[in-house]
Design a protein around this motif. Structure first.
Motif, PDB file in Angstrom:
ATOM      1  N   GLU A 173       0.832  -1.216   0.000  1.00  0.00           N
ATOM      2  CA  GLU A 173       0.000   0.000   0.000  1.00  0.00           C
ATOM      3  C   GLU A 173       0.860   1.257   0.000  1.00  0.00           C
ATOM      4  OE1 GLU A 173      -4.218  -1.318   2.037  1.00  0.00           O
ATOM      5  OE2 GLU A 173      -2.537  -0.954   3.378  1.00  0.00           O
ATOM      6  N   ASN A 174       2.044   1.142   0.548  1.00  0.00           N
ATOM      7  CA  ASN A 174       2.986   2.270   0.559  1.00  0.00           C
ATOM      8  C   ASN A 174       3.473   2.624  -0.849  1.00  0.00           C
ATOM      9  OD1 ASN A 174       6.382   2.769   1.525  1.00  0.00           O
ATOM     10  ND2 ASN A 174       4.749   4.205   1.954  1.00  0.00           N
ATOM     11  N   SER A 175       3.299   1.708  -1.806  1.00  0.00           N
ATOM     12  CA  SER A 175       3.733   1.978  -3.186  1.00  0.00           C
ATOM     13  C   SER A 175       2.777   2.912  -3.908  1.00  0.00           C
ATOM     14  CB  SER A 175       3.814   0.671  -3.995  1.00  0.00           C
ATOM     15  OG  SER A 175       4.552  -0.294  -3.318  1.00  0.00           O
ATOM     16  N   VAL A 179       1.585  11.003  -0.489  1.00  0.00           N
ATOM     17  CA  VAL A 179       1.640  12.033   0.561  1.00  0.00           C
ATOM     18  C   VAL A 179       2.641  11.677   1.669  1.00  0.00           C
ATOM     19  CG1 VAL A 179       0.267  13.189   2.355  1.00  0.00           C
ATOM     20  CG2 VAL A 179      -0.653  12.934   0.034  1.00  0.00           C
ATOM     21  N   HIS A 180       2.912  10.384   1.830  1.00  0.00           N
ATOM     22  CA  HIS A 180       3.825  10.038   2.920  1.00  0.00           C
ATOM     23  C   HIS A 180       5.238  10.593   2.675  1.00  0.00           C
ATOM     24  CE1 HIS A 180       5.859   6.848   0.620  1.00  0.00           C
ATOM     25  NE2 HIS A 180       6.709   6.765   1.619  1.00  0.00           N
ATOM     26  N   PHE A 181       5.586  10.869   1.393  1.00  0.00           N
ATOM     27  CA  PHE A 181       6.913  11.441   1.130  1.00  0.00           C
ATOM     28  C   PHE A 181       7.081  12.763   1.872  1.00  0.00           C
ATOM     29  CE2 PHE A 181       6.939   8.385  -2.231  1.00  0.00           C
ATOM     30  CZ  PHE A 181       8.270   8.095  -2.433  1.00  0.00           C
ATOM     31  N   GLU A 182       6.028  13.575   1.816  1.00  0.00           N
ATOM     32  CA  GLU A 182       6.081  14.903   2.439  1.00  0.00           C
ATOM     33  C   GLU A 182       6.295  14.792   3.952  1.00  0.00           C
ATOM     34  OE1 GLU A 182       2.559  17.174   1.479  1.00  0.00           O
ATOM     35  OE2 GLU A 182       2.644  18.236   3.397  1.00  0.00           O
ATOM     36  N   MET A 184       6.674  11.599   6.023  1.00  0.00           N
ATOM     37  CA  MET A 184       7.618  10.624   6.572  1.00  0.00           C
ATOM     38  C   MET A 184       9.062  10.939   6.178  1.00  0.00           C
ATOM     39  SD  MET A 184       7.402   6.606   6.715  1.00  0.00           S
ATOM     40  CE  MET A 184       7.329   6.635   8.497  1.00  0.00           C
ATOM     41  N   HIS A 185       9.297  11.217   4.907  1.00  0.00           N
ATOM     42  CA  HIS A 185      10.686  11.393   4.471  1.00  0.00           C
ATOM     43  C   HIS A 185      11.154  12.840   4.595  1.00  0.00           C
ATOM     44  CE1 HIS A 185      10.436   7.290   3.423  1.00  0.00           C
ATOM     45  NE2 HIS A 185       9.580   7.469   2.435  1.00  0.00           N
ATOM     46  N   ASP A 186      10.272  13.785   4.275  1.00  0.00           N
ATOM     47  CA  ASP A 186      10.720  15.186   4.317  1.00  0.00           C
ATOM     48  C   ASP A 186      10.596  15.784   5.721  1.00  0.00           C
ATOM     49  OD1 ASP A 186      11.214  14.845   1.663  1.00  0.00           O
ATOM     50  OD2 ASP A 186       9.502  15.991   0.940  1.00  0.00           O
ATOM     51  N   GLN A 304      12.817   4.182   7.049  1.00  0.00           N
ATOM     52  CA  GLN A 304      11.683   4.980   7.544  1.00  0.00           C
ATOM     53  C   GLN A 304      10.363   4.348   7.108  1.00  0.00           C
ATOM     54  OE1 GLN A 304      12.600   8.846   5.901  1.00  0.00           O
ATOM     55  NE2 GLN A 304      14.119   9.302   7.482  1.00  0.00           N
ATOM     56  N   ASP A 305      10.309   3.934   5.830  1.00  0.00           N
ATOM     57  CA  ASP A 305       9.089   3.266   5.360  1.00  0.00           C
ATOM     58  C   ASP A 305       8.765   2.057   6.233  1.00  0.00           C
ATOM     59  OD1 ASP A 305       8.535   4.907   3.100  1.00  0.00           O
ATOM     60  OD2 ASP A 305      10.099   3.889   1.963  1.00  0.00           O
ATOM     61  N   ILE A 306       9.821   1.315   6.564  1.00  0.00           N
ATOM     62  CA  ILE A 306       9.612   0.079   7.328  1.00  0.00           C
ATOM     63  C   ILE A 306       9.054   0.393   8.720  1.00  0.00           C
ATOM     64  CG2 ILE A 306      10.857  -1.865   8.402  1.00  0.00           C
ATOM     65  CD1 ILE A 306      12.561  -1.916   5.729  1.00  0.00           C
TER      66      ILE A 306
HETATM   67 FE   FE2 Z   1       8.581   5.974   1.483  1.00  0.00          FE
END
Ligand code: FE2
Ligand code: FES
Length: 418
Positions: A173-175, A179-182, A184-186, A304-306
């Protein structure tokens, strides 16, 4: 929100379950070929089945039952020979089709030994671009899709595995979750480095499209426009359990209902002028997920995704979620799985399976980074793009890149070590 029964349909992967049968219809990446260089035998658990992957001395790959067909000793403690894998308990020898070739005591004492009924469970394995793919479904196996990036030359490739302690579907589902980039990662990434504000460019607009090999998601963030490749090309949630981001693939391969093997394949074209570059061996390494205190490592992007995937629980409870418009892609993906499961129950072959060898040879996918990886750019131009500049400095995707892989990368790219 899903009912418990619908959630089970998406998440259960054992043999005989609807999703288990669907995923078995597709070739799954299960290891890097180079992982068998030091020890040619590797125990593997896939979709609830305990297996042994091996390369025999004749160079053939096999994936057979972990338990010997004689009296069920552990084949991962056996050894490989010119043809096949031999059990260390009484010496039975099996080949990659599961055929039992030798039963030493019977062969010595019985003038007409029969091995009928003594076959091992065995699945086909193919190598492509340094990856080993296995097929656990009904025969004949479909063609192995050769995605275009697997045909690219003059690049440094590496394969990274991680043992993720949760169900595969929440990883997939993360694929399809731009929005999670903004966040979780940023934003979280910035907080982890001491930042004090949520300064990441906001997502303003999303679009999700379906195509034969999955879904494309498109986005416009603050500072971008609809002319940007994030909108005109987008990224691919690769059917059924992959993710393609232009220069790398990720797959979420079910180990069992509560564990997933994350398999990622990376490509980095050498700078213009460094060609021809021929990589003799595609390195494979395993990314550690936890630190000494038992907490997840949070410094790298896929780590982070994990944190997000595993944090949803061993099997995410989708009876308790609240999907909003940011999750339209997730709803689309679930619907496609339910439709495919229904079609399969009616006896149809699921979508995206390739039966023509020609069609499987080089399959192009929407790709924001094609020119970068096929034409290449000058080393000086890497510095103009923040992501590429960072990529040269360090491997930001997964924690724990071994020093020898870094050395080979630095050498391939022709850069000085920082
Ligand atoms: Fe990610
Ligand atoms: S258990 Fe494998 S040969 Fe006897």
């Amino acid at each position: 929100m899903l009912t418990p029964a619908r959630n089970e349909m998406l998440t259960r992967v054992g043999r005989g379950t609807p999703m288990g049968e669907l995923l078995r219809r597709y070739w799954q990446p299960v290891a890097g070929a180079s992982a068998l260089d030091d020890n040619p035998i590797k125990p593997l658990r896939l979709m609830g089945e305990d297996l042994v992957l091996y390369r025999d001395r004749g160079g053939r790959y096999g994936l057979v039952d972990r338990h010997c067909p004689h009296r069920r000793a552990d084949m991962s403690y056996g050894w490989v020979e010119e043809t096949g894998i031999r059990c260390g308990y009484h010496g039975w020898l099996m080949d990659e089709t599961g055929r039992c070739l030798e039963q030493p005591y019977e062969d010595t004492t019985n003038p007409k030994p029969s091995k009928a009924g003594c076959e091992a469970k065995a699945y086909p394995v193919k190598e492509c671009a340094g990856l080993l793919f296995a097929y656990l479904g009904p025969l004949p196996a479909p063609e192995l899709p050769v995605w275009e990036p697997f045909t690219w030359a003059n690049g440094f490739r590496e394969i990274v595995l991680a043992d993720v302690p949760c169900n595969w579907f929440q990883c997939q589902e993360n694929s399809i979750d731009p929005v999670h980039f903004e966040w979780m990662h940023d934003n979280w990434g910035s907080r982890l480095r001491g930042g004090q504000v949520n300064a990441a460019a906001k997502h303003l607009k999303l679009k999700f499209e379906e195509f034969e090999h999955g879904f494309i998601y498109k986005r416009v963030r603050e500072g971008q426009s609809e002319q940007d490749r994030y909108w005109t090309v987008g990224r691919v949630a690769l059917w059924p359990n992959g993710f393609f981001l232009g220069s790398h693939f990720e797959w979420r391969v079910p180990v069992d209902d509560e564990n997933t093997l994350s398999v990622a394949w990376f490509f980095m074209r050498v700078p213009k002028g460094r060609e021809p570059y021929v990589q003799e061996r595609v390195p494979t390494w395993v990314s550690p997920l936890k630190d000494a205190s038992g907490r997840f490592i949070t410094s790298h992007v896929i780590n982070q995704d994990i944190v997000a995937w595993a944090g949803q629980g061993r099997i995410a409870d989708r009876t308790k979620e609240n999907l909003r418009s940011s999750d339209i892609g997730i709803a689309m993906m679930r619907k496609r799985f339910f439709d495919e499961l229904e079609a399969m129950a009616a006896g149809k072959e699921p979508g995206g399976i390739i039966r023509s060898a020609n069609a499987a040879q080089c399959i192009a996918l929407p790709n924001m980074a094609r020119e970068l990886n096929t034409d290449g750019i000058a080393l000086a131009d890497f510095g103009k793009d923040p992501i590429l500049r960072q990529r040269l400095k360090e491997f930001r995707h997964h924690y724990g890149q071994p020093a020898e892989v870094r050395r080979a990368f630095v050498e391939a790219m022709g850069i000085a070590e920082a």
